[in-house]
Motif scaffolding. Sequence first.
Motif, short mmCIF file in Angstrom:
data_model
loop_
_atom_site.label_atom_id
_atom_site.label_comp_id
_atom_site.label_asym_id
_atom_site.label_seq_id
_atom_site.Cartn_x
_atom_site.Cartn_y
_atom_site.Cartn_z
N PRO A 1 0.89 -1.23 -0.03
CA PRO A 1 0.04 -0.13 0.11
C PRO A 1 0.92 1.25 0.10
CG PRO A 1 -0.94 -1.62 1.52
CD PRO A 1 0.40 -2.02 1.04
N LEU A 2 1.86 1.31 0.66
CA LEU A 2 2.91 2.39 0.84
C LEU A 2 3.57 2.75 -0.43
CD1 LEU A 2 3.65 4.65 2.69
CD2 LEU A 2 5.37 3.29 3.41
N LYS A 3 4.01 1.54 -1.20
CA LYS A 3 4.72 1.51 -2.21
C LYS A 3 3.77 2.09 -3.46
CE LYS A 3 6.16 -1.71 -6.06
NZ LYS A 3 5.05 -1.06 -6.91
N SER A 4 2.59 1.69 -3.43
CA SER A 4 1.57 2.09 -4.64
C SER A 4 1.44 3.38 -4.55
CB SER A 4 0.29 1.46 -4.17
OG SER A 4 0.31 -0.19 -4.58
N LYS A 5 1.56 4.18 -3.27
CA LYS A 5 1.15 5.84 -3.10
C LYS A 5 2.35 6.23 -3.32
CE LYS A 5 -2.75 5.38 0.21
NZ LYS A 5 -3.55 5.97 1.21
N ILE A 6 3.70 5.76 -3.08
CA ILE A 6 4.98 6.54 -3.57
C ILE A 6 4.93 6.42 -4.90
CG2 ILE A 6 7.41 6.26 -3.50
CD1 ILE A 6 7.05 5.66 -0.59
N ASP A 7 4.64 5.28 -5.54
CA ASP A 7 4.83 5.16 -6.92
C ASP A 7 3.78 6.43 -7.71
OD1 ASP A 7 6.49 3.20 -7.15
OD2 ASP A 7 4.88 1.66 -7.44
N ARG A 8 2.70 6.55 -7.19
CA ARG A 8 1.94 7.69 -7.77
C ARG A 8 2.68 9.10 -7.76
NH1 ARG A 8 -2.87 6.16 -4.30
NH2 ARG A 8 -2.80 4.02 -5.12
N VAL A 9 3.50 9.27 -6.72
CA VAL A 9 4.09 10.59 -6.38
C VAL A 9 5.20 10.82 -7.26
CG1 VAL A 9 5.22 11.95 -4.58
CG2 VAL A 9 3.27 10.99 -4.02
N ILE A 10 6.01 9.73 -7.37
CA ILE A 10 7.41 9.77 -8.17
C ILE A 10 7.01 9.54 -9.92
CG2 ILE A 10 8.63 9.40 -6.20
CD1 ILE A 10 9.16 6.59 -7.31
N ALA A 11 5.94 9.34 -10.06
CA ALA A 11 5.80 8.78 -11.44
C ALA A 11 5.93 10.10 -12.52
CB ALA A 11 4.34 8.33 -11.86
#
Length: 149
Positions: free
Chosen positions: A139-149
């Motif tokens: 869940p945390l990885k998914s949210k980080i991916d949205r920010v750094i995309a």
Amino acid sequence: MDECDTCLLIMGCPEVPVQMSVVLYLSNKLNKSGRDVTVAGTDAALKLLKVADIEGHYVEKTMDVDQCIADIVEKKINFDCCFAFMHSDAGLTYAATMSAISSAKLYAVIFGKNAESLSDSVDFPAEKIVAKAVHNPVPLKSKIDRVIA
């Protein structure tokens, strides 16, 4: 994230398991995108990191978090962005300190059992990345991916 060439990842206490895997993941992603990444942490967190990444495949540069803060205050180093990992008040304090001493774009990475209430305590400018993650980093990885995309 386009304006972030130099990135700092700050780890507090390594008590919550997801922190280490997400720091390794984020460091790798940022390095592969051409950014200069430094991971600062407590002594225990850095020891866990060095054992997990013994050959430095994911994290190339590390430093003690207190020395990092001192170097920023003395203007010896600076960063374009900072990901401050927090699951407790101590992590919140590191993030608040970074907000006060640095002009870096601040990302408050908030996780753990009390992520929502800790998030409510963030009263400084930061983009919040919040997930009630303790053992499962996805869940945390998914949210980080949205920010750094």
